[in-house]
Design an enzyme around this catalytic site. Structure first.
Site, mmCIF file in Angstrom:
data_model
loop_
_atom_site.group_PDB
_atom_site.id
_atom_site.type_symbol
_atom_site.label_atom_id
_atom_site.label_comp_id
_atom_site.label_asym_id
_atom_site.label_seq_id
_atom_site.Cartn_x
_atom_site.Cartn_y
_atom_site.Cartn_z
ATOM 1 N N GLU A 1 0.795 -1.251 0.059
ATOM 2 C CA GLU A 1 0.187 -0.042 -0.055
ATOM 3 C C GLU A 1 1.136 1.153 0.083
ATOM 4 O O GLU A 1 0.534 2.317 -0.822
ATOM 5 C CB GLU A 1 -0.884 -0.169 1.150
ATOM 6 N N THR B 1 -4.657 8.300 -5.574
ATOM 7 C CA THR B 1 -4.688 8.331 -4.158
ATOM 8 C C THR B 1 -3.431 9.336 -3.824
ATOM 9 O O THR B 1 -3.854 10.238 -2.864
ATOM 10 C CB THR B 1 -4.298 7.181 -3.447
HETATM 11 N N1 HSE Z 1 -7.630 6.847 3.692
HETATM 12 C C1 HSE Z 1 -7.297 7.071 2.262
HETATM 13 C C2 HSE Z 1 -7.289 8.469 1.960
HETATM 14 C C3 HSE Z 1 -7.873 5.998 1.628
HETATM 15 O O1 HSE Z 1 -8.425 8.993 2.162
HETATM 16 O O2 HSE Z 1 -6.301 8.874 1.179
HETATM 17 C C4 HSE Z 1 -7.245 6.201 -0.035
HETATM 18 O O3 HSE Z 1 -6.435 5.009 0.219
#
Ligand code: HSE
Length: 314
Positions: free
Chosen positions: A132, A185
């Protein structure tokens, strides 16, 4: 012929409104499938990736191999053992559905099964977090932990890792609608990191995440709905989601308990108290995306309480 393991790791919806990086849940569908075999040559090789042309088979740059290697390293087997992986992407990339987490979890879990399940679930989460971190820049466990454990999971701390499985009210249904566009992301996280927040925004979210946890323990779905309120991250990221306001309004009008961005978007999620309303909410959200020219996929169902699962061992 060596043994072949096949596992399924579910997609996930994270943040759930007020809980940026600290809460997520596993979905029944979609998810990723990984097959794994031990090989004579030490190291991790990706034999094939199906379902996502843009993904590399370079083990240094694909999360599935990074997470798999983390399992070998944790068991001190990296120099002695080799693994071959087949990644079958069955979900969209950059969708807000925890795609990289699902691949990472499936890779780590498949190798762990090959090695007789020597790692605990918490160690599997640690290994998958290495994958991740490769794509999102930071290790955050709100997709990985629910994909491993199933259910709704609170991340009290990522370092040291401390996760809490929360109760899932039986009537709760989740709708996730994925519009056919992407949000990286890493980009969505940079927006958040560069933003200056005010203390009153944090206070609103603190109250809501606490209420959300309370609602899950008491099964109070009406309180759960009121708690899906994010004053911190949602306003910053809403411009990344086409028709955000209309989609959220459509979900509310169709009877959703609450609605917000799934992970870093562009998918949106909504909670409902019944399957019937969930389907109506999904249709309304899809119609709102369609009104701005976006096709979408709906995922409607219960929270997946099983997490990553072994599909076959042959
Ligand atoms: N919590 C993370 C974000 C989830 O909002 O960036 C995305 O991988």
């Amino acid at each position: 012929m060596s043994e072949r393991i096949k596992v399924f790791a579910p997609a996930s919806a994270s943040n759930l409104g007020p809980g940026f990086d600290v809460i997520g849940l596993a979905l029944e569908q979609p998810g990723d499938v990984v097959e794994a075999e031990l090989s004579q040559t030490p190291g991790v090789k990706i034999a094939e990736v199906t379902g996502a042309e843009s993904l590399t088979t370079d083990p240094e740059r694909n999360v599935v191999a990074v997470a798999a290697r983390a399992v070998l390293r944790r068991l001190d087997l990296e120099a002695r053992m080799g693994v071959r992986l087949w990644l079958h992407k069955q979900m969209p990339l950059a969708s807000g559905l925890g795609s990289s987490a699902a691949s990472s979890v499936a890779g780590a879990s498949a190798v762990n099964h090959l090695l007789d399940g020597r790692l605990s679930q918490i160690e599997l989460i640690r290994c998958a977090l290495e994958g991740e971190a490769l794509v999102s820049g930071t290790a955050h466990a709100d997709n990985v932990a629910p994909s491993v454990l199933g259910g709704i999971v609170l991340i009290r701390s990522c370092d040291p890792l401390d996760v809490v499985s929360l109760p899932v009210p039986p009537a709760l249904r989740i709708v996730v609608v994925h519009p056919h566009t992407t949000v990286e992301t890493v980009t969505a996280r940079r927006l958040v990191e560069e933003h200056r927040f005010e203390i009153r925004q944090a206070v609103t979210n603190l109250g809501n995440i606490a209420a959300l946890v309370s609602a899950l323990y008491t099964g109070n779905l009406e309180l759960l709905g009121r708690s899906i309120k994010d004053d911190l991250i949602e306003p910053v990221r809403a411009p990344l989601v086409p028709a955000f306001t209309q989609v959220k309004q459509a979900a509310a009008s169709a009877g959703a308990l609450g609605c917000s961005i799934s992970g870093s978007g562009p998918s949106m999620f909504a909670f409902t108290a019944s399957e019937e309303v969930a389907h109506a909410v999904a249709s309304a959200m899809q119609a709102a995306f369609a009104a701005v020219g976006l096709t979408s996929n709906p995922y409607v169902g219960s929270v997946n309480t099983r997490g990553v699962t072994l599909l076959s061992k042959t």
